[in-house]
Enzyme design. Structure first.
Site, PDB file in Angstrom:
ATOM      1  N   GLY A 276     -21.435   7.187   4.235  1.00  0.00           N
ATOM      2  CA  GLY A 276     -21.203   7.813   5.376  1.00  0.00           C
ATOM      3  C   GLY A 276     -19.756   8.054   5.350  1.00  0.00           C
ATOM      4  O   GLY A 276     -19.204   8.784   4.826  1.00  0.00           O
ATOM      5  N   ARG A 313     -17.196   3.902  20.309  1.00  0.00           N
ATOM      6  CA  ARG A 313     -17.117   3.200  18.730  1.00  0.00           C
ATOM      7  C   ARG A 313     -15.883   2.421  19.718  1.00  0.00           C
ATOM      8  O   ARG A 313     -16.309   1.331  19.880  1.00  0.00           O
ATOM      9  CB  ARG A 313     -16.315   4.103  17.573  1.00  0.00           C
ATOM     10  CG  ARG A 313     -17.213   4.516  16.843  1.00  0.00           C
ATOM     11  CD  ARG A 313     -16.751   4.848  15.270  1.00  0.00           C
ATOM     12  NE  ARG A 313     -17.662   3.833  14.614  1.00  0.00           N
ATOM     13  CZ  ARG A 313     -16.409   3.265  13.929  1.00  0.00           C
ATOM     14  NH1 ARG A 313     -15.335   2.704  14.566  1.00  0.00           N
ATOM     15  NH2 ARG A 313     -16.942   1.377  13.928  1.00  0.00           N
ATOM     16  N   CYS A 344     -15.891   6.304  34.274  1.00  0.00           N
ATOM     17  CA  CYS A 344     -16.137   5.814  35.489  1.00  0.00           C
ATOM     18  C   CYS A 344     -16.417   4.713  34.886  1.00  0.00           C
ATOM     19  O   CYS A 344     -18.066   4.162  35.637  1.00  0.00           O
ATOM     20  CB  CYS A 344     -16.926   5.807  36.693  1.00  0.00           C
ATOM     21  SG  CYS A 344     -16.681   7.354  37.435  1.00  0.00           S
TER      22      CYS A 344
HETATM   23  N1  LLP Z   1     -27.540   3.792   4.451  1.00  0.00           N
HETATM   24  C1  LLP Z   1     -28.692   3.319   5.808  1.00  0.00           C
HETATM   25  C2  LLP Z   1     -29.826   2.503   5.960  1.00  0.00           C
HETATM   26  C3  LLP Z   1     -27.655   3.349   7.015  1.00  0.00           C
HETATM   27  O1  LLP Z   1     -28.369   2.184   8.216  1.00  0.00           O
HETATM   28  C4  LLP Z   1     -26.594   3.414   7.012  1.00  0.00           C
HETATM   29  C5  LLP Z   1     -25.553   3.682   8.339  1.00  0.00           C
HETATM   30  C6  LLP Z   1     -25.762   4.061   6.174  1.00  0.00           C
HETATM   31  C7  LLP Z   1     -26.790   4.238   5.077  1.00  0.00           C
HETATM   32  C8  LLP Z   1     -24.312   4.293   5.808  1.00  0.00           C
HETATM   33  O2  LLP Z   1     -23.626   3.297   6.266  1.00  0.00           O
HETATM   34  P1  LLP Z   1     -21.922   3.734   6.049  1.00  0.00           P
HETATM   35  O3  LLP Z   1     -21.699   3.741   4.493  1.00  0.00           O
HETATM   36  O4  LLP Z   1     -21.691   5.095   7.070  1.00  0.00           O
HETATM   37  O5  LLP Z   1     -21.721   2.663   5.971  1.00  0.00           O
HETATM   38  N2  LLP Z   1     -22.080   3.554  14.084  1.00  0.00           N
HETATM   39  C9  LLP Z   1     -21.719   2.663  13.672  1.00  0.00           C
HETATM   40  C10 LLP Z   1     -22.111   2.330  12.156  1.00  0.00           C
HETATM   41  C11 LLP Z   1     -23.540   2.421  12.070  1.00  0.00           C
HETATM   42  C12 LLP Z   1     -24.436   2.281  11.176  1.00  0.00           C
HETATM   43  C13 LLP Z   1     -25.561   2.339  10.705  1.00  0.00           C
HETATM   44  N3  LLP Z   1     -26.198   2.595   9.322  1.00  0.00           N
HETATM   45  C14 LLP Z   1     -20.110   2.347  13.493  1.00  0.00           C
HETATM   46  O6  LLP Z   1     -19.956   3.582  14.236  1.00  0.00           O
HETATM   47  O7  LLP Z   1     -19.614   1.527  12.726  1.00  0.00           O
END
Ligand code: LLP
Length: 419
Positions: A276, A313, A344
């Site tokens: 992602g 974030r 706020c």
């Molecule tokens: N697959 C699963 C099952 C996941 O839960 C996630 C992310 C991904 C793939 C993708 O992961 P990535 O490649 O993006 O690291 N909001 C948080 C990140 C939450 C990630 C949740 N799961 C942030 O802003 O750092």
């Protein structure tokens, strides 16, 4: 590498001048570089060249339909975690055969929609979910291809709130129970056991935790097979970190790909990965305007018109984001600012004690690496309209989500008839 750079002293997204764009669109807004999106997905795919692999982009990182369309045109599949994300992936033209469905709380309706669409795989996260999926599949006369998500009990991830692979986390089934649940799955009607799934966390900046977790699941596959359970697929999740300018240098996708190829070489499985952040993170920035420069004793606050509702974030994960002035500074004076938003809450702060060139009211700034988990986590807190999103391609730009009007923001609300 990304395509945000100064040209003639002005920050550009590809060939689009961000000062001019800020004046047309109004701040705050997200801007994504299409060339960067394409480059990142291509680099990632190239790391797995000659491998039987499905690169299923994790839609949660940035689910804008235009972004999904760009990635779909590069051949990406999708990792979705809700009925809404499934609809987005399909609407963007991603083939059902390239969609995997993850998440701990899939409802009957969501399962049914995914079965109707004919997705590639359900990543099942618990025994109750397995039973529900069997029931739903039988009821509509379909068979659900599944992988069971294993919790490998490996610590990883840039922050406790984004680590998912420890036994205290809600994700997956315990490693020790996997065997029994696989046996059960093989007996359930409407369930077709395809493989094993694992995802240990996000913003992981070294290979070691991945390697530990993947090694454990490789062992598990061998044991399952020796017990007569057929395993054809291995989904390794996402989680590869990106540089945010904070000094970390996460591994290049090539190193990640090499490690995966090495660990899975003898398994003869179809691989699935769910990147992602790595694809979209550095392909987007949040552009904002300085509303005030405020001095409180010895602190200098740069008060922006973007807030934690636009980019959560830093408030939620203490995340570091580089902040660049949109007009390159002419002098060399730097000032240590607390960069904050208008919301706020004391937590509404993008950076504490950050040395930046001297800024004035009305100046624009870009908060970098905001393409992943930025716009998707935005809210209307403090009745601030959702942040618009803009896609840039060369010298062209398109508004791919516009700013809602006040009337649109309150359109779903009704007053009670007794008021
Ligand atoms: N697959 C699963 C099952 C996941 O839960 C996630 C992310 C991904 C793939 C993708 O992961 P990535 O490649 O993006 O690291 N909001 C948080 C990140 C939450 C990630 C949740 N799961 C942030 O802003 O750092």
């Amino acid at each position: 590498m990304h395509h945000f750079e100064y040209r003639g002293g002005r920050l550009h997204a590809e060939a689009v001048d961000l000062t001019a764009l800020a004046e047309t669109v109004g701040t705050p807004f997200y801007v994504y570089s299409e060339a960067t999106l394409r480059r990142h997905i291509q680099v990632f795919q190239k790391s797995f060249a000659d491998t039987d692999i499905l690169v299923a982009y994790s839609v949660k990182a940035n689910s804008n339909l235009a972004v999904l369309k760009v990635l779909a045109s590069e051949g990406a599949g999708a990792d979705v975690v809700s009925g809404g994300e499934l609809k987005r992936a399909l609407a963007a033209g991603i083939a059902p055969a390239k969609i995997v469905f993850s998440g701990v709380g899939k409802t009957d309706e969501e399962m049914s929609a995914a079965l109707d669409a004919g997705i590639h795989q359900f990543n099942v996260e618990s025994e109750p979910e397995l039973i529900a999926l069997s029931r739903v599949a039988v009821a509509i006369g379909k068979t659900a291809p599944i992988a069971l998500r294993i919790n490998p009990d490996v610590a990883a991830g840039g922050h406790a709130k984004i680590s998912t692979g420890k036994s205290v986390d809600k994700f997956g089934v315990p490693y020790a129970d996997a065997h029994t649940i696989f046996k059960r799955a093989a007996t359930l009607p409407g369930i077709d056991v395809k493989g094993v799934d694992v995802h240990i966390g996000s913003q992981i900046s070294e290979l070691a935790p991945f390697e530990a977790a993947f090694g454990r699941v490789a062992d598990l596959i061998n044991t399952l097979r020796s017990d007569g359970i057929t395993i054809e697929r291995l989904d390794l999740g996402g989680g590869l970190g990106i540089p945010y300018g904070e000094g970390l240098t996460p591994p290049h996708p090539d190193a990640y790909g090499e490690m995966i190829k090495r660990i899975t070489a003898s398994l003869d499985v179809e691989l699935i990965v769910e990147p992602g952040r790595m694809i979209v993170g550095n392909a987007g920035v949040l552009v904002s305007r300085v509303v005030y420069v405020k001095e409180n004793g010895d602190r200098q606050f740069l008060i922006l018109d973007a807030g934690m509702n636009d980019l959560l974030r830093p408030a939620l994960y203490d995340a570091y984001h580089d902040i660049w002035p949109v007009a390159e500074p002419s002098g060399s004076t730097t000032i240590v600012y607390d960069v904050v938003g208008p919301v706020c809450e004391s937590g509404d702060r993008f950076a504490a004690s950050r040395a930046l060139p001297e800024m004035r009211e009305g100046d624009f700034v870009a908060i970098l690496s905001a393409g992943a988990y930025g716009a998707v986590q935005a809210s209307q807190y403090n009745s601030r309209p959702l942040t618009p999103e803009v896609l840039v391609n060369g010298d062209k730009h398109a508004i791919i989500r516009r700013r809602p009007s006040f009337e649109e923001m309150v359109a779903l609300e009704e007053t009670a008839d007794w008021l």
